[in-house]
Write a protein that holds these residues in place. Sequence first.
Motif, PDB file in Angstrom:
ATOM      1  N   CYS A  46      71.782 -27.756  16.620  1.00 57.25           N
ATOM      2  CA  CYS A  46      72.763 -28.020  17.664  1.00 57.25           C
ATOM      3  C   CYS A  46      73.790 -26.876  17.652  1.00 57.25           C
ATOM      4  N   GLU A  47      74.652 -26.855  18.660  1.00 59.33           N
ATOM      5  CA  GLU A  47      75.580 -25.732  18.747  1.00 59.33           C
ATOM      6  C   GLU A  47      76.529 -25.647  17.554  1.00 59.33           C
ATOM      7  N   PRO A  48      77.156 -26.764  17.130  1.00 62.12           N
ATOM      8  CA  PRO A  48      78.051 -26.635  15.953  1.00 62.12           C
ATOM      9  C   PRO A  48      77.328 -26.131  14.722  1.00 62.12           C
ATOM     10  N   HIS A  49      76.134 -26.623  14.486  1.00 61.57           N
ATOM     11  CA  HIS A  49      75.415 -26.164  13.303  1.00 61.57           C
ATOM     12  C   HIS A  49      74.956 -24.723  13.465  1.00 61.57           C
ATOM     13  N   ALA A  50      74.584 -24.325  14.685  1.00 64.97           N
ATOM     14  CA  ALA A  50      74.166 -22.940  14.896  1.00 64.97           C
ATOM     15  C   ALA A  50      75.327 -21.991  14.651  1.00 64.97           C
ATOM     16  N   ARG A  51      76.523 -22.395  15.086  1.00 63.47           N
ATOM     17  CA  ARG A  51      77.679 -21.504  14.951  1.00 63.47           C
ATOM     18  C   ARG A  51      78.232 -21.491  13.539  1.00 63.47           C
ATOM     19  N   SER A  52      78.013 -22.570  12.802  1.00 61.79           N
ATOM     20  CA  SER A  52      78.589 -22.631  11.455  1.00 61.79           C
ATOM     21  C   SER A  52      77.577 -22.246  10.392  1.00 61.79           C
ATOM     22  N   LEU A  53      76.397 -21.819  10.806  1.00 62.50           N
ATOM     23  CA  LEU A  53      75.354 -21.495   9.829  1.00 62.50           C
ATOM     24  C   LEU A  53      75.801 -20.372   8.903  1.00 62.50           C
ATOM     25  N   THR A  54      75.534 -20.570   7.635  1.00 59.38           N
ATOM     26  CA  THR A  54      75.748 -19.490   6.668  1.00 59.38           C
ATOM     27  C   THR A  54      74.425 -19.201   5.983  1.00 59.38           C
ATOM     28  N   ALA A  55      74.180 -17.934   5.728  1.00 60.02           N
ATOM     29  CA  ALA A  55      72.899 -17.532   5.159  1.00 60.02           C
ATOM     30  C   ALA A  55      72.891 -17.772   3.661  1.00 60.02           C
ATOM     31  N   PRO A  56      71.699 -17.939   3.096  1.00 61.48           N
ATOM     32  CA  PRO A  56      71.600 -17.994   1.632  1.00 61.48           C
ATOM     33  C   PRO A  56      72.086 -16.680   1.019  1.00 61.48           C
ATOM     34  N   ARG A  57      72.379 -16.723  -0.259  1.00 65.54           N
ATOM     35  CA  ARG A  57      72.851 -15.530  -0.942  1.00 65.54           C
ATOM     36  C   ARG A  57      71.849 -14.385  -0.782  1.00 65.54           C
ATOM     37  N   GLY A  58      72.361 -13.220  -0.409  1.00 64.45           N
ATOM     38  CA  GLY A  58      71.506 -12.058  -0.267  1.00 64.45           C
ATOM     39  C   GLY A  58      70.848 -11.935   1.096  1.00 64.45           C
ATOM     40  N   TRP A  59      71.161 -12.912   1.974  1.00 56.39           N
ATOM     41  CA  TRP A  59      70.553 -12.883   3.299  1.00 56.39           C
ATOM     42  C   TRP A  59      71.601 -12.493   4.335  1.00 56.39           C
ATOM     43  N   ASP A  60      71.122 -11.916   5.402  1.00 55.89           N
ATOM     44  CA  ASP A  60      71.990 -11.630   6.539  1.00 55.89           C
ATOM     45  C   ASP A  60      71.758 -12.671   7.623  1.00 55.89           C
ATOM     46  N   VAL A  61      72.793 -12.866   8.420  1.00 60.93           N
ATOM     47  CA  VAL A  61      72.675 -13.755   9.581  1.00 60.93           C
ATOM     48  C   VAL A  61      72.839 -12.924  10.838  1.00 60.93           C
ATOM     49  N   VAL A  62      71.894 -13.025  11.721  1.00 61.22           N
ATOM     50  CA  VAL A  62      72.014 -12.398  13.033  1.00 61.22           C
ATOM     51  C   VAL A  62      72.191 -13.526  14.036  1.00 61.22           C
ATOM     52  N   ARG A  63      73.377 -13.567  14.639  1.00 54.04           N
ATOM     53  CA  ARG A  63      73.697 -14.670  15.536  1.00 54.04           C
ATOM     54  C   ARG A  63      73.910 -14.095  16.931  1.00 54.04           C
ATOM     55  N   HIS A  64      73.243 -14.663  17.870  1.00 51.09           N
ATOM     56  CA  HIS A  64      73.375 -14.186  19.244  1.00 51.09           C
ATOM     57  C   HIS A  64      74.569 -14.887  19.883  1.00 51.09           C
ATOM     58  N   GLU A  65      75.729 -14.277  19.723  1.00 54.92           N
ATOM     59  CA  GLU A  65      76.945 -14.889  20.246  1.00 54.92           C
ATOM     60  C   GLU A  65      76.851 -15.019  21.757  1.00 54.92           C
ATOM     61  N   GLY A  66      77.239 -16.177  22.225  1.00 53.93           N
ATOM     62  CA  GLY A  66      77.301 -16.383  23.672  1.00 53.93           C
ATOM     63  C   GLY A  66      76.007 -16.862  24.286  1.00 53.93           C
ATOM     64  N   GLU A  67      74.926 -16.794  23.535  1.00 51.39           N
ATOM     65  CA  GLU A  67      73.655 -17.190  24.134  1.00 51.39           C
ATOM     66  C   GLU A  67      73.594 -18.675  24.436  1.00 51.39           C
ATOM     67  N   PHE A  68      74.452 -19.458  23.793  1.00 49.67           N
ATOM     68  CA  PHE A  68      74.383 -20.903  23.986  1.00 49.67           C
ATOM     69  C   PHE A  68      75.307 -21.350  25.111  1.00 49.67           C
ATOM     70  N   GLU A  69      76.045 -20.401  25.678  1.00 49.28           N
ATOM     71  CA  GLU A  69      76.945 -20.756  26.773  1.00 49.28           C
ATOM     72  C   GLU A  69      76.148 -20.859  28.062  1.00 49.28           C
ATOM     73  N   PRO A  70      76.710 -21.524  29.062  1.00 51.78           N
ATOM     74  CA  PRO A  70      76.053 -21.509  30.373  1.00 51.78           C
ATOM     75  C   PRO A  70      75.947 -20.070  30.869  1.00 51.78           C
ATOM     76  N   PRO A  71      74.883 -19.742  31.584  1.00 49.91           N
ATOM     77  CA  PRO A  71      74.714 -18.365  32.041  1.00 49.91           C
ATOM     78  C   PRO A  71      75.820 -17.977  33.008  1.00 49.91           C
ATOM     79  N   PRO A  72      76.132 -16.694  33.083  1.00 50.89           N
ATOM     80  CA  PRO A  72      77.185 -16.253  34.002  1.00 50.89           C
ATOM     81  C   PRO A  72      76.791 -16.532  35.450  1.00 50.89           C
ATOM     82  N   PRO A  73      77.760 -16.542  36.358  1.00 45.29           N
ATOM     83  CA  PRO A  73      77.490 -16.946  37.747  1.00 45.29           C
ATOM     84  C   PRO A  73      76.391 -16.129  38.407  1.00 45.29           C
TER      85      PRO A  73
END
Length: 122
Positions: A46-73
Amino acid sequence: MRSPRRCSRNGCPRQAVATLTYVYNESTAVVGPLAAFAEPHTYDLCEPHARSLTAPRGWDVVRHEGEFEPPPPTTDDLVALAEAVREAARPAPRPPEPDQNRPESPHQTGRRGHLRVIPPNH
Ligand SMILES: [Zn+2]
């Protein structure tokens, strides 16, 4: 096309809007738009869990900011136009009306779902 899917976190009742993919050979956790198909090493979030995700130790997180928002007009207009074309091309049942009534697109607003074939000798 997208069926409602639940967040994969234990006890979370919210609808999934993102898919977490673990790329093991790069030690990277990728949070992206909801995947069309469930694959190994992917988890719907879900969105809260996607945004609050933290990676395991030694891992990177690549998060697509804004992708979960409604598309622009502009994108939304294109999608609406494509949907209107598809609806006009087939005898589809009434689709859900869009939530927003944009004054800049009077030719589409309020007319989707009312398209019908009028016989020539009406
Ligand atoms: Zn969740």
